[in-house]
Write a protein that holds these residues in place. Structure first.
Motif, PDB file in Angstrom:
ATOM      1  N   ASN A  20       0.826  -1.211   0.000  1.00 45.80           N
ATOM      2  CA  ASN A  20       0.000   0.000   0.000  1.00 45.80           C
ATOM      3  C   ASN A  20       0.859   1.260   0.000  1.00 45.80           C
ATOM      4  OD1 ASN A  20      -2.396  -1.445  -0.014  1.00 45.80           O
ATOM      5  ND2 ASN A  20      -2.491  -1.566   2.213  1.00 45.80           N
ATOM      6  N   VAL A  23       2.420   1.748  -3.586  1.00 49.27           N
ATOM      7  CA  VAL A  23       1.471   2.272  -4.563  1.00 49.27           C
ATOM      8  C   VAL A  23       1.144   3.735  -4.264  1.00 49.27           C
ATOM      9  CG1 VAL A  23      -0.869   2.036  -5.470  1.00 49.27           C
ATOM     10  CG2 VAL A  23       0.513   0.011  -5.055  1.00 49.27           C
ATOM     11  N   GLU A  29      -2.036   4.826 -10.508  1.00 50.56           N
ATOM     12  CA  GLU A  29      -3.271   4.066 -10.396  1.00 50.56           C
ATOM     13  C   GLU A  29      -2.969   2.669  -9.904  1.00 50.56           C
ATOM     14  OE1 GLU A  29      -5.893   6.127 -13.938  1.00 50.56           O
ATOM     15  OE2 GLU A  29      -5.441   3.993 -13.982  1.00 50.56           O
ATOM     16  N   ALA A  30      -3.780   2.185  -8.993  1.00 45.44           N
ATOM     17  CA  ALA A  30      -3.631   0.813  -8.518  1.00 45.44           C
ATOM     18  C   ALA A  30      -4.899   0.053  -8.855  1.00 45.44           C
ATOM     19  CB  ALA A  30      -3.391   0.791  -7.011  1.00 45.44           C
ATOM     20  N   ASN A  32      -7.023  -2.563  -7.695  1.00 43.21           N
ATOM     21  CA  ASN A  32      -7.219  -3.302  -6.450  1.00 43.21           C
ATOM     22  C   ASN A  32      -8.265  -4.394  -6.602  1.00 43.21           C
ATOM     23  OD1 ASN A  32      -5.387  -1.910  -4.761  1.00 43.21           O
ATOM     24  ND2 ASN A  32      -6.787  -0.178  -4.760  1.00 43.21           N
ATOM     25  N   ASN A  41      -3.434  -8.278  -4.683  1.00 41.23           N
ATOM     26  CA  ASN A  41      -3.576  -6.882  -5.075  1.00 41.23           C
ATOM     27  C   ASN A  41      -2.486  -6.566  -6.086  1.00 41.23           C
ATOM     28  OD1 ASN A  41      -5.693  -6.276  -3.301  1.00 41.23           O
ATOM     29  ND2 ASN A  41      -4.277  -5.973  -1.621  1.00 41.23           N
ATOM     30  N   GLY A  43      -0.533  -3.344  -8.229  1.00 45.23           N
ATOM     31  CA  GLY A  43      -0.338  -1.908  -8.333  1.00 45.23           C
ATOM     32  C   GLY A  43       0.844  -1.580  -9.227  1.00 45.23           C
ATOM     33  N   LYS A  70       5.318  -3.431 -12.104  1.00 48.65           N
ATOM     34  CA  LYS A  70       4.100  -3.918 -11.448  1.00 48.65           C
ATOM     35  C   LYS A  70       4.463  -4.717 -10.201  1.00 48.65           C
ATOM     36  CE  LYS A  70       1.607  -7.132 -13.526  1.00 48.65           C
ATOM     37  NZ  LYS A  70       0.677  -7.730 -14.510  1.00 48.65           N
TER      38      LYS A  70
END
Length: 365
Positions: A20, A23, A29-30, A32, A41, A43, A70
């Motif tokens: 978290n 990201v 932009e993630a 999720n 997840n 991101g 990524k």
């Protein structure tokens, strides 16, 4: 290039906190997925590169576009994952889909998070995770060998291919049985490519270790403790994931003050993103002009047409030549025009191998 790093570790070691923060720090932009114990997840994280800002300043670029990578936050593995414990088979399949592994190990003692093993021991945790990856690979090899045994008896290309794959497997299997990783074996490029295509072994993937420490230990030298356990040459980065998650909410001035007090030149997240990019054997080339200054990602050893193809497939297909200036020369001569006048701009053809930091302009039909 769509390349990914899987964040892997036991439960409650700080993987999601780290993800978290990564990201959020990237301000990207993630995507999720539902945050459960099953689905990962994903991101997109930008790679910090001061060179890009300097290029944009020189060319008065209206826009700056950094390169990115990524990260995939994979649910925690537990002892026995290779046998399906804790839905281990599903989580291991997620790891097979990534290109490299960021192994998160817990070293922090503070907080209420209960360690799944009952105590904090990063060395033991590293051994547990790597053993699970090796045992999972042994299962894959065992199944594959059974199929190959009959195929290897056939006459022709199918039999020859099966024999080649079997010979490589016979190199790897005793190493895994001995508690070491497949990456410790000296395999040729073609052998690695074959194994990756046919088996996707977990223990052949590049590994980066992240030691999640208390805030007071961010400058800890953790190599001596962990290097005997990890694959030779593995980078170990101490990071306080909790502090990093708070750091990204600070203003740039507050961040600078915090890092200065801690005796750090950059945040742990920036270093992690850069090292993750590095272990995938990636390099950066740039394009720069009034519209934008942009960083692009290619594999080390890529040719000029392959680099052009990263921008657009038609550029590679219809490649004519590339105009290339080394980054240092581009900065020293304040851009395209003076670099050409100083003889620092080179015309390169299809055989040119791109170097990290090249500033490039592609000519195509």
């Amino acid at each position: 290039m769509s390349l990914s790093i899987g964040i892997v570790g036991l439960p409650n070691v700080g993987k999601s906190t780290l993800f978290n923060a990564l990201v959020k720090n990237a301000q990207a932009e993630a995507r999720n997925f539902p945050f459960t114990t099953i689905e990962p997840n994903v991101g997109i994280v930008t790679i910090p590169d001061e060179r890009l800002d300097k290029l944009a300043e020189i060319e008065h670029s209206a826009k700056i576009v950094p390169t990115s990578i990524k990260f995939v936050d994979i649910a925690g593995l537990i002892r026995g994952a290779h046998k399906g414990e804790g839905l281990g088979n599903q989580f291991l399949s997620h790891i097979r889909e990534v290109d490299a592994i960021a192994l998160v190990l817990r070293d922090f003692k503070t907080g209420d998070a209960i360690h799944v093993e009952g105590s904090v021991d990063a060395k033991r945790d590293a051994e547990t995770i790597l053993a699970e990856l090796a045992l999972a690979d042994l299962q894959v090899i065992s199944v594959k060998k059974g199929r190959l045994s009959s195929e290897a008896k056939k006459v022709g290309k199918e039999g020859e291919s099966a024999q080649k794959l079997l010979s490589v497997i016979e190199k790897i299997e005793p190493v895994l049985n001995g508690g070491k990783l497949a990456s410790s074996i000296d395999l040729s490029h073609s052998e690695k490519k074959m194994i990756h295509r046919e088996l996707q072994l977990l223990t052949l993937k590049p590994i980066l270790a992240v030691l999640n420490v208390d805030e007071s230990d961010v400058k800890k030298n953790c190599d001596i403790e962990l290097q005997p356990i990890l694959p030779q040459g593995t980078m170990v980065i101490p990071i306080c994931a909790k502090a990093e998650s708070e750091l990204v909410d600070m203003s740039p001035e507050e961040q600078a003050d915090y890092l200065s007090v801690m005796g750090l030149s950059e945040s742990g997240l920036s270093r992690l993103a850069r090292e993750a990019y590095s272990i995938l054997n990636l390099i950066t080339f740039f394009t720069a002009g009034e519209m934008e200054a942009r960083a692009w990602t290619v594999k080390k050893g890529s040719s000029a047409p392959e680099a052009a193809g990263v921008i657009h497939t038609d550029f590679q297909k219809n490649f004519i030549r590339a105009e290339v200036v080394a980054y240092d020369d581009f900065i020293a001569n304040a851009g395209w025009s003076d670099s050409g006048g100083a003889g620092k701009m080179h015309l390169e053809g299809k055989d040119y191998i791109v170097r990290d930091g090249d500033v490039m302009f592609f000519r195509h039909s």
